[in-house]
Design a protein around this motif. Structure first.
Motif, mmCIF file in Angstrom:
data_model
loop_
_atom_site.group_PDB
_atom_site.id
_atom_site.type_symbol
_atom_site.label_atom_id
_atom_site.label_comp_id
_atom_site.label_asym_id
_atom_site.label_seq_id
_atom_site.Cartn_x
_atom_site.Cartn_y
_atom_site.Cartn_z
ATOM 1 N N ARG A 106 1.354 -1.014 -12.350
ATOM 2 C CA ARG A 106 1.144 -1.288 -10.931
ATOM 3 C C ARG A 106 1.005 0.034 -10.192
ATOM 4 O O ARG A 106 1.821 0.934 -10.372
ATOM 5 C CB ARG A 106 2.320 -2.073 -10.345
ATOM 6 N N SER B 280 -2.794 -3.847 -14.706
ATOM 7 C CA SER B 280 -2.726 -4.359 -16.076
ATOM 8 C C SER B 280 -3.485 -5.671 -16.214
ATOM 9 O O SER B 280 -3.827 -6.066 -17.318
ATOM 10 C CB SER B 280 -1.277 -4.512 -16.534
ATOM 11 N N GLY C 195 -5.888 0.512 -6.886
ATOM 12 C CA GLY C 195 -4.628 0.776 -6.210
ATOM 13 C C GLY C 195 -4.498 2.251 -5.925
ATOM 14 O O GLY C 195 -5.138 3.081 -6.586
ATOM 15 N N GLY D 216 1.347 -1.261 -5.514
ATOM 16 C CA GLY D 216 1.490 -2.702 -5.392
ATOM 17 C C GLY D 216 0.394 -3.519 -6.053
ATOM 18 O O GLY D 216 0.475 -4.743 -6.104
ATOM 19 N N VAL D 217 -0.636 -2.873 -6.574
ATOM 20 C CA VAL D 217 -1.753 -3.571 -7.219
ATOM 21 C C VAL D 217 -1.528 -3.568 -8.733
ATOM 22 O O VAL D 217 -1.298 -2.511 -9.325
ATOM 23 C CB VAL D 217 -3.100 -2.898 -6.871
ATOM 24 N N ASP D 218 -1.598 -4.736 -9.344
ATOM 25 C CA ASP D 218 -1.392 -4.858 -10.792
ATOM 26 C C ASP D 218 -2.688 -4.526 -11.525
ATOM 27 O O ASP D 218 -3.594 -5.342 -11.606
ATOM 28 C CB ASP D 218 -0.929 -6.268 -11.143
ATOM 29 N N ASP E 108 6.520 -0.258 -5.825
ATOM 30 C CA ASP E 108 5.071 -0.432 -5.663
ATOM 31 C C ASP E 108 4.264 0.188 -6.793
ATOM 32 O O ASP E 108 3.162 -0.243 -7.081
ATOM 33 C CB ASP E 108 4.604 0.185 -4.343
ATOM 34 N N THR E 109 4.798 1.254 -7.410
ATOM 35 C CA THR E 109 4.089 1.935 -8.495
ATOM 36 C C THR E 109 5.025 2.033 -9.689
ATOM 37 O O THR E 109 6.129 2.556 -9.571
ATOM 38 C CB THR E 109 3.632 3.333 -8.040
ATOM 39 N N THR F 245 2.563 -3.299 -18.251
ATOM 40 C CA THR F 245 2.499 -3.642 -16.833
ATOM 41 C C THR F 245 2.271 -2.317 -16.116
ATOM 42 O O THR F 245 3.054 -1.382 -16.271
ATOM 43 C CB THR F 245 3.800 -4.287 -16.333
#
Length: 132
Positions: free
Chosen positions: A54, A61, A126, A57-59, A4-5, A52
Motif C-alpha cells: 500500500r 498489490s 499511490g 492508502g492505495v493497494d 497509509d504506506t 500487500t
C-alpha cells in the motif's frame, strides 16, 4: 488501523522453503554449498510470498494477479527503484518473473508509484513521502 504506506509479506503455505524441516538440496541433482547455489534458487523457486503493498492508502498489490512472488525478488525490485529514484528522479522496473512494469517518480518530497491494474483495466497509483 493500517498505516497509509506499508509492505507486508505472508509466506505462501504451498512453498516448502518456509518450513523448519526444509532441505534446499531436494531439488538439486547433487549436494551444493550455499556459495555455489545458482541465483535462480533465490529469485524464483523459494521463499514465495503473498504481498500487500500500500502506498498512500492505495493497494498496489491488487495489480498483481494473486500469484505468489519471491520475497527476495520483490525486495530487490524496491531497493533498485529507491536507488534509481534517488539518482535520476524516476525508475521503471519490474519483477524478474513477470512482464509487469512499475513506475516510481519523485516530485519534491513525494514519491509516486504507478502500475497497470488487474486485467489491464487502467492505472493504479499511490503517493507517499519519500522517507516512507
Amino acid at each position: 488501523m493500517l498505516p497509509d504506506t506499508l509492505v507486508t509479506f505472508t509466506p505462501d503455505p504451498q512453498d516448502p522453503s518456509w518450513r523448519a524441516d526444509w532441505d534446499p538440496m531436494v531439488r538439486l541433482k547433487k549436494p551444493t554449498s550455499f556459495q555455489d547455489l545458482p541465483q535462480s534458487v533465490f529469485l524464483w523457486y523459494y521463499f514465495q510470498v503473498r504481498v500487500t503493498f500500500r502506498v498512500g492508502g492505495v493497494d498496489l498489490s491488487q495489480s498483481m494477479d494473486g500469484a505468489p512472488v519471491s520475497i527476495l525478488d520483490f525486495v530487490l525490485m524496491l531497493q533498485a527503484a529507491k536507488a534509481m529514484v534517488l539518482r535520476d528522479g524516476s525508475a521503471e522496473i519490474g519483477l524478474s518473473d513477470r512482464g509487469d512494469h512499475w513506475w516510481f517518480t519523485q516530485h519534491d518530497e513525494l514519491v509516486s508509484v504507478r502500475i497497470r491494474g488487474p486485467l489491464d483495466k487502467g492505472w493504479v497509483q499511490g503517493s507517499c513521502p519519500m522517507e516512507e
